[in-house]
Motif scaffolding. Sequence first.
Motif, PDB file in Angstrom:
ATOM      1  N   CYS A  58      51.915  31.410  59.316  1.00 22.88           N
ATOM      2  CA  CYS A  58      51.357  32.299  59.561  1.00 22.88           C
ATOM      3  C   CYS A  58      50.014  32.158  60.307  1.00 22.88           C
ATOM      4  N   MET A  59      49.406  33.091  61.027  1.00 19.77           N
ATOM      5  CA  MET A  59      48.181  32.837  61.907  1.00 19.77           C
ATOM      6  C   MET A  59      47.044  33.808  61.294  1.00 19.77           C
ATOM      7  N   LEU A  60      45.904  33.496  61.128  1.00 16.43           N
ATOM      8  CA  LEU A  60      44.610  34.053  61.327  1.00 16.43           C
ATOM      9  C   LEU A  60      43.880  33.813  62.323  1.00 16.43           C
ATOM     10  N   ARG A  61      43.442  34.985  63.264  1.00 16.97           N
ATOM     11  CA  ARG A  61      42.898  34.588  64.659  1.00 16.97           C
ATOM     12  C   ARG A  61      41.781  35.551  64.800  1.00 16.97           C
ATOM     13  N   LEU A  62      40.520  35.121  65.232  1.00 21.23           N
ATOM     14  CA  LEU A  62      39.458  35.984  65.605  1.00 21.23           C
ATOM     15  C   LEU A  62      39.617  35.905  67.270  1.00 21.23           C
ATOM     16  N   ARG A  63      39.468  36.790  67.966  1.00 19.11           N
ATOM     17  CA  ARG A  63      39.260  36.762  69.299  1.00 19.11           C
ATOM     18  C   ARG A  63      38.224  37.660  69.906  1.00 19.11           C
ATOM     19  N   GLU A  64      37.583  36.988  70.787  1.00 20.03           N
ATOM     20  CA  GLU A  64      36.623  37.917  71.589  1.00 20.03           C
ATOM     21  C   GLU A  64      36.774  37.887  72.908  1.00 20.03           C
ATOM     22  N   ASP A  65      36.656  38.922  73.505  1.00 17.15           N
ATOM     23  CA  ASP A  65      37.104  39.177  75.054  1.00 17.15           C
ATOM     24  C   ASP A  65      36.095  40.225  75.552  1.00 17.15           C
ATOM     25  N   GLY A 107      36.547  30.608  52.503  1.00 19.90           N
ATOM     26  CA  GLY A 107      37.030  29.198  52.423  1.00 19.90           C
ATOM     27  C   GLY A 107      38.196  28.905  53.754  1.00 19.90           C
ATOM     28  N   TYR A 108      37.870  29.755  54.469  1.00 19.85           N
ATOM     29  CA  TYR A 108      38.631  29.404  55.858  1.00 19.85           C
ATOM     30  C   TYR A 108      37.703  28.712  56.869  1.00 19.85           C
ATOM     31  N   ARG A 109      38.456  27.795  57.627  1.00 18.55           N
ATOM     32  CA  ARG A 109      37.657  26.922  58.800  1.00 18.55           C
ATOM     33  C   ARG A 109      38.342  27.017  59.947  1.00 18.55           C
ATOM     34  N   VAL A 110      37.558  26.756  60.991  1.00 23.45           N
ATOM     35  CA  VAL A 110      38.445  26.971  62.384  1.00 23.45           C
ATOM     36  C   VAL A 110      39.029  25.615  62.434  1.00 23.45           C
ATOM     37  N   VAL A 111      40.489  25.643  62.646  1.00 24.13           N
ATOM     38  CA  VAL A 111      41.376  24.749  62.895  1.00 24.13           C
ATOM     39  C   VAL A 111      41.732  24.333  64.390  1.00 24.13           C
ATOM     40  N   ARG A 112      41.465  25.356  65.265  1.00 21.00           N
ATOM     41  CA  ARG A 112      41.869  25.260  66.628  1.00 21.00           C
ATOM     42  C   ARG A 112      40.833  26.358  67.353  1.00 21.00           C
ATOM     43  N   ARG A 113      40.561  26.116  68.500  1.00 17.03           N
ATOM     44  CA  ARG A 113      40.008  27.174  69.406  1.00 17.03           C
ATOM     45  C   ARG A 113      40.484  26.998  70.834  1.00 17.03           C
ATOM     46  N   TYR A 114      40.792  28.173  71.157  1.00  9.41           N
ATOM     47  CA  TYR A 114      41.425  28.185  72.717  1.00  9.41           C
ATOM     48  C   TYR A 114      41.188  29.365  73.613  1.00  9.41           C
ATOM     49  N   GLN A 115      41.119  29.223  74.892  1.00  7.88           N
ATOM     50  CA  GLN A 115      40.585  29.987  75.858  1.00  7.88           C
ATOM     51  C   GLN A 115      41.884  30.315  76.803  1.00  7.88           C
ATOM     52  N   ASP A 161      59.911  30.522  75.822  1.00  5.72           N
ATOM     53  CA  ASP A 161      59.290  29.444  75.057  1.00  5.72           C
ATOM     54  C   ASP A 161      58.658  30.019  73.683  1.00  5.72           C
ATOM     55  N   LEU A 162      59.275  29.341  72.323  1.00  4.86           N
ATOM     56  CA  LEU A 162      58.934  30.161  71.227  1.00  4.86           C
ATOM     57  C   LEU A 162      57.659  29.648  70.793  1.00  4.86           C
ATOM     58  N   ARG A 163      57.150  28.510  71.359  1.00  6.02           N
ATOM     59  CA  ARG A 163      55.893  27.918  70.853  1.00  6.02           C
ATOM     60  C   ARG A 163      54.383  28.681  70.897  1.00  6.02           C
ATOM     61  N   SER A 164      53.532  28.892  69.812  1.00  5.09           N
ATOM     62  CA  SER A 164      52.416  29.398  70.112  1.00  5.09           C
ATOM     63  C   SER A 164      51.428  28.662  71.053  1.00  5.09           C
ATOM     64  N   TYR A 165      50.410  29.415  71.216  1.00  6.80           N
ATOM     65  CA  TYR A 165      49.521  28.690  72.309  1.00  6.80           C
ATOM     66  C   TYR A 165      48.805  27.271  71.351  1.00  6.80           C
ATOM     67  N   GLN A 166      48.587  27.663  70.227  1.00 12.00           N
ATOM     68  CA  GLN A 166      48.162  26.447  69.217  1.00 12.00           C
ATOM     69  C   GLN A 166      49.079  25.199  69.144  1.00 12.00           C
ATOM     70  N   ARG A 167      50.569  25.732  69.201  1.00 14.15           N
ATOM     71  CA  ARG A 167      51.419  24.501  69.144  1.00 14.15           C
ATOM     72  C   ARG A 167      51.401  24.053  70.532  1.00 14.15           C
ATOM     73  N   LEU A 168      51.538  24.675  71.533  1.00  6.92           N
ATOM     74  CA  LEU A 168      51.725  24.276  72.784  1.00  6.92           C
ATOM     75  C   LEU A 168      50.449  23.248  73.068  1.00  6.92           C
ATOM     76  N   TYR A 169      49.227  23.676  72.576  1.00  4.07           N
ATOM     77  CA  TYR A 169      48.167  22.626  72.761  1.00  4.07           C
ATOM     78  C   TYR A 169      48.170  21.351  72.030  1.00  4.07           C
ATOM     79  N   GLU A 170      48.719  21.617  70.610  1.00  2.18           N
ATOM     80  CA  GLU A 170      49.043  20.222  69.846  1.00  2.18           C
ATOM     81  C   GLU A 170      49.864  19.374  70.368  1.00  2.18           C
TER      82      GLU A 170
END
Length: 186
Positions: A58-65, A107-115, A161-170
């Motif tokens: 699962c994923m919890l994301r905050l996006r600002e645009d 108790g959630y922490r940022v584990v990755r940030r991407y633009q 490509d089934l990977r998320s942006y997070q997985r692509l960057y990892e």
Amino acid sequence: MGEASPREPLERELKFAGVELAALRARLLELEAERLAPSSLEDSWIFDRQGELQAADCMLRLREDGRGAQVTFKGPARVEGAVKVRREHVMRVDSGEQARALFESLGYRVVRRYQKYREEWRLGGEMIALDHTPIGDLVEFEGANAEVIARRCGFDPAKADLRSYQRLYEEHLERHPEAPRDMLFP
């Protein structure tokens, strides 16, 4: 985290990496697709609490645009044909800063940030997102007929490509350990 109910929207997505965005724009114009907005910067923060969301796929994301801030929860992914399908809840929020503070209080922490710079198009009822990222250009086709629209634009759904942006960057970090921790533009 079972099946989605009719009130729980599903994201149906095909993603392709290594895209030539100028050529794709030209194809979208040929198809008389509607450009919804010019390219704008999206800044995203992925949150987790001791790896529990990642372990549940699962994923919890905050996006600002340019339109403000939104919170997105994505449930576990499954594949239907070539399409990645996930339960997805999206909610606009007044303040990204307040949303981050709320998540951290829980108790959630940022584990990755991407633009990425995203340019949105619509063809029929389907959304097409042209994404320019620090690690390359991608396109996402979203909607019930994502496979049809991808084919019309010259993409083979079987090669999505089934990977998320997070997985692509990892994976990028595995190949380039000297790269910054987060996928940000310089």
